[in-house]
Design a protein around this motif. Structure first.
Motif, PDB file in Angstrom:
ATOM      1  N   ALA A 192       0.831  -1.203   0.000  1.00  0.00           N
ATOM      2  CA  ALA A 192       0.000   0.000   0.000  1.00  0.00           C
ATOM      3  C   ALA A 192       0.868   1.257   0.000  1.00  0.00           C
ATOM      4  N   GLN A 193       1.940   1.227   0.790  1.00  0.00           N
ATOM      5  CA  GLN A 193       2.838   2.377   0.854  1.00  0.00           C
ATOM      6  C   GLN A 193       3.525   2.609  -0.490  1.00  0.00           C
ATOM      7  N   GLU A 194       3.911   1.502  -1.133  1.00  0.00           N
ATOM      8  CA  GLU A 194       4.560   1.636  -2.443  1.00  0.00           C
ATOM      9  C   GLU A 194       3.592   2.228  -3.461  1.00  0.00           C
ATOM     10  N   ILE A 195       2.326   1.806  -3.381  1.00  0.00           N
ATOM     11  CA  ILE A 195       1.318   2.352  -4.286  1.00  0.00           C
ATOM     12  C   ILE A 195       1.148   3.852  -4.064  1.00  0.00           C
ATOM     13  N   LEU A 223     -10.016   0.866  -6.486  1.00  0.00           N
ATOM     14  CA  LEU A 223      -9.779   0.567  -5.071  1.00  0.00           C
ATOM     15  C   LEU A 223      -8.381  -0.002  -4.851  1.00  0.00           C
ATOM     16  N   VAL A 224      -7.893  -0.772  -5.807  1.00  0.00           N
ATOM     17  CA  VAL A 224      -6.503  -1.255  -5.725  1.00  0.00           C
ATOM     18  C   VAL A 224      -5.557  -0.056  -5.732  1.00  0.00           C
ATOM     19  N   ALA A 225      -5.882   0.924  -6.556  1.00  0.00           N
ATOM     20  CA  ALA A 225      -5.055   2.135  -6.648  1.00  0.00           C
ATOM     21  C   ALA A 225      -5.088   2.945  -5.360  1.00  0.00           C
ATOM     22  N   GLU A 226      -6.151   2.775  -4.582  1.00  0.00           N
ATOM     23  CA  GLU A 226      -6.223   3.451  -3.280  1.00  0.00           C
ATOM     24  C   GLU A 226      -5.363   2.763  -2.240  1.00  0.00           C
ATOM     25  N   GLY A 227      -4.858   1.571  -2.588  1.00  0.00           N
ATOM     26  CA  GLY A 227      -4.027   0.826  -1.646  1.00  0.00           C
ATOM     27  C   GLY A 227      -4.797  -0.202  -0.849  1.00  0.00           C
ATOM     28  N   LEU A 228      -6.053  -0.455  -1.223  1.00  0.00           N
ATOM     29  CA  LEU A 228      -6.861  -1.429  -0.495  1.00  0.00           C
ATOM     30  C   LEU A 228      -6.495  -2.848  -0.915  1.00  0.00           C
ATOM     31  N   MET A 229      -6.592  -3.767   0.032  1.00  0.00           N
ATOM     32  CA  MET A 229      -6.335  -5.158  -0.248  1.00  0.00           C
ATOM     33  C   MET A 229      -7.645  -5.875  -0.562  1.00  0.00           C
ATOM     34  N   ASN A 287     -14.259 -13.386  -5.579  1.00  0.00           N
ATOM     35  CA  ASN A 287     -14.615 -12.606  -6.757  1.00  0.00           C
ATOM     36  C   ASN A 287     -13.615 -11.487  -7.014  1.00  0.00           C
ATOM     37  N   VAL A 288     -13.187 -10.845  -5.930  1.00  0.00           N
ATOM     38  CA  VAL A 288     -12.192  -9.773  -6.078  1.00  0.00           C
ATOM     39  C   VAL A 288     -10.906 -10.337  -6.668  1.00  0.00           C
ATOM     40  N   GLU A 289     -10.501 -11.509  -6.193  1.00  0.00           N
ATOM     41  CA  GLU A 289      -9.285 -12.142  -6.711  1.00  0.00           C
ATOM     42  C   GLU A 289      -9.410 -12.395  -8.213  1.00  0.00           C
ATOM     43  N   LYS A 290     -10.618 -12.804  -8.643  1.00  0.00           N
ATOM     44  CA  LYS A 290     -10.841 -13.037 -10.069  1.00  0.00           C
ATOM     45  C   LYS A 290     -10.714 -11.740 -10.869  1.00  0.00           C
ATOM     46  N   TYR A 291     -11.287 -10.661 -10.319  1.00  0.00           N
ATOM     47  CA  TYR A 291     -11.206  -9.373 -11.028  1.00  0.00           C
ATOM     48  C   TYR A 291      -9.766  -8.873 -11.096  1.00  0.00           C
ATOM     49  N   VAL A 292      -9.046  -9.011 -10.015  1.00  0.00           N
ATOM     50  CA  VAL A 292      -7.640  -8.572 -10.008  1.00  0.00           C
ATOM     51  C   VAL A 292      -6.843  -9.398 -11.012  1.00  0.00           C
ATOM     52  N   SER A 293      -7.119 -10.695 -11.080  1.00  0.00           N
ATOM     53  CA  SER A 293      -6.431 -11.566 -12.039  1.00  0.00           C
ATOM     54  C   SER A 293      -6.729 -11.118 -13.477  1.00  0.00           C
ATOM     55  N   ARG A 294      -7.981 -10.752 -13.734  1.00  0.00           N
ATOM     56  CA  ARG A 294      -8.342 -10.270 -15.065  1.00  0.00           C
ATOM     57  C   ARG A 294      -7.607  -8.970 -15.399  1.00  0.00           C
ATOM     58  N   LEU A 295      -7.496  -8.108 -14.395  1.00  0.00           N
ATOM     59  CA  LEU A 295      -6.800  -6.836 -14.608  1.00  0.00           C
ATOM     60  C   LEU A 295      -5.321  -7.081 -14.920  1.00  0.00           C
ATOM     61  N   PHE A 296      -4.711  -8.043 -14.225  1.00  0.00           N
ATOM     62  CA  PHE A 296      -3.322  -8.399 -14.529  1.00  0.00           C
ATOM     63  C   PHE A 296      -3.217  -8.842 -15.991  1.00  0.00           C
ATOM     64  N   THR A 320       0.391  -7.011 -16.514  1.00  0.00           N
ATOM     65  CA  THR A 320       1.176  -6.807 -15.297  1.00  0.00           C
ATOM     66  C   THR A 320       1.130  -8.057 -14.424  1.00  0.00           C
ATOM     67  N   ASN A 321       2.016  -8.095 -13.432  1.00  0.00           N
ATOM     68  CA  ASN A 321       2.128  -9.293 -12.598  1.00  0.00           C
ATOM     69  C   ASN A 321       1.973  -9.017 -11.104  1.00  0.00           C
ATOM     70  N   SER A 322       1.868  -7.763 -10.740  1.00  0.00           N
ATOM     71  CA  SER A 322       1.729  -7.443  -9.317  1.00  0.00           C
ATOM     72  C   SER A 322       0.838  -6.209  -9.169  1.00  0.00           C
ATOM     73  N   ARG A 323       0.404  -5.965  -7.952  1.00  0.00           N
ATOM     74  CA  ARG A 323      -0.476  -4.817  -7.703  1.00  0.00           C
ATOM     75  C   ARG A 323       0.250  -3.512  -7.986  1.00  0.00           C
ATOM     76  N   THR A 324       1.512  -3.440  -7.609  1.00  0.00           N
ATOM     77  CA  THR A 324       2.248  -2.195  -7.837  1.00  0.00           C
ATOM     78  C   THR A 324       2.438  -1.942  -9.333  1.00  0.00           C
ATOM     79  N   GLU A 325       2.728  -3.001 -10.103  1.00  0.00           N
ATOM     80  CA  GLU A 325       2.853  -2.839 -11.560  1.00  0.00           C
ATOM     81  C   GLU A 325       1.520  -2.409 -12.152  1.00  0.00           C
TER      82      GLU A 325
END
Length: 231
Positions: free
Chosen positions: A143-146, A180-186, A200-209, A214-219
């Motif tokens: 979150a801090q890195e974001i 919300l990922v950009a806000e630093g939320l898990m 469901n959130v994990e599925k959406y994050v996977s789709r966004l990757f 990208t391969n990580s939240r920060t990327e």
């Protein structure tokens, strides 16, 4: 084969020390060190921190309550699981033990199988607690890195307005998750905010990757901010 869990047994009765040590070490799951009094136990702890302590209460010089009190006052040992063994099984004694900070209380004579079950349960809970603490620290670092990425890009407006060479179509729910990922939320926090499941959130994050390559939240956040996919 995993390394045996380190147990420290503190009891002034040689018979108890020998029998409990032999029983717990038989399976190979535990490596049990013994001490005949609290002072000797403290010396062993200073040399190597055990994963769990089993201590008698009625001991000469320093009793179990005093020993536990000293442990709980030291930040290094505050989270160590402690099981009290005692011939005194009165409710008032158990209450005093719990107030002192013990995790379990077993009256003598006891069934060694019950002691083993208590020990395994406390060790498993400790592993879960340590893992959760470690993950919490890791998530906060992400979150801090974001936040730092957003700050850096915010200082370079031309990066935000740079058009993306790739047309990326996001569904409304994917966009909400990305914001919300950009806000630093898990994931757990996002699930609560969007009233959906973590899965469901994990599925959406996977789709966004997948959609952003990208391969990580920060990327993902760096990419989204750079190409104006989120603010």
């Amino acid at each position: 084969m995993s390394n045996p869990e380190k147990i420290l047994l503190v009891d002034d009765e040689p018979g108890v020390r020998e029998s409990v040590q032999a029983y717990l070490e038989y399976s190979g799951d535990f490596n049990v060190k013994v001490a005949s009094n609290a002072n000797q136990a403290w010396e062993l702890i200073e040399k190597e921190i055990p994963d769990l302590i089993i201590s008698d209460i009625m001991m000469p010089q320093v009793d179990g309550y005093q020993f536990l009190g000293k442990l709980r006052e030291d930040p290094r040992y505050q989270s160590l699981p402690v099981v009290f063994l005692t011939a005194r099984g009165m409710t008032s004694d158990r209450i005093q033990g719990y107030h002192a900070g013990c995790d379990a209380y077993l009256s003598k004579p006891f069934d060694p199988e019950e002691l083993e079950a208590i020990v395994k349960n406390l060790l498993e809970r400790r592993k879960v607690s340590i893992k959760a603490s470690s993950e919490s620290v890791k998530l906060e670092e992400i979150a801090q890195e974001i936040r730092e990425i957003k700050a850096q890009i915010g200082q370079q407006p031309h990066l935000v307005t740079t058009p993306s060479p790739i047309k990326i179509e996001l569904t409304p729910r994917e966009q909400s998750v990305l914001d919300l990922v950009a806000e630093g939320l898990m994931n757990k926090e996002i699930a609560s905010r969007l009233n959906t499941s973590v899965r469901n959130v994990e599925k959406y994050v996977s789709r966004l990757f997948s959609k952003t390559g990208t391969n990580s939240r920060t990327e993902l956040v760096r990419f989204a901010l750079k190409h104006g996919l989120t603010q």
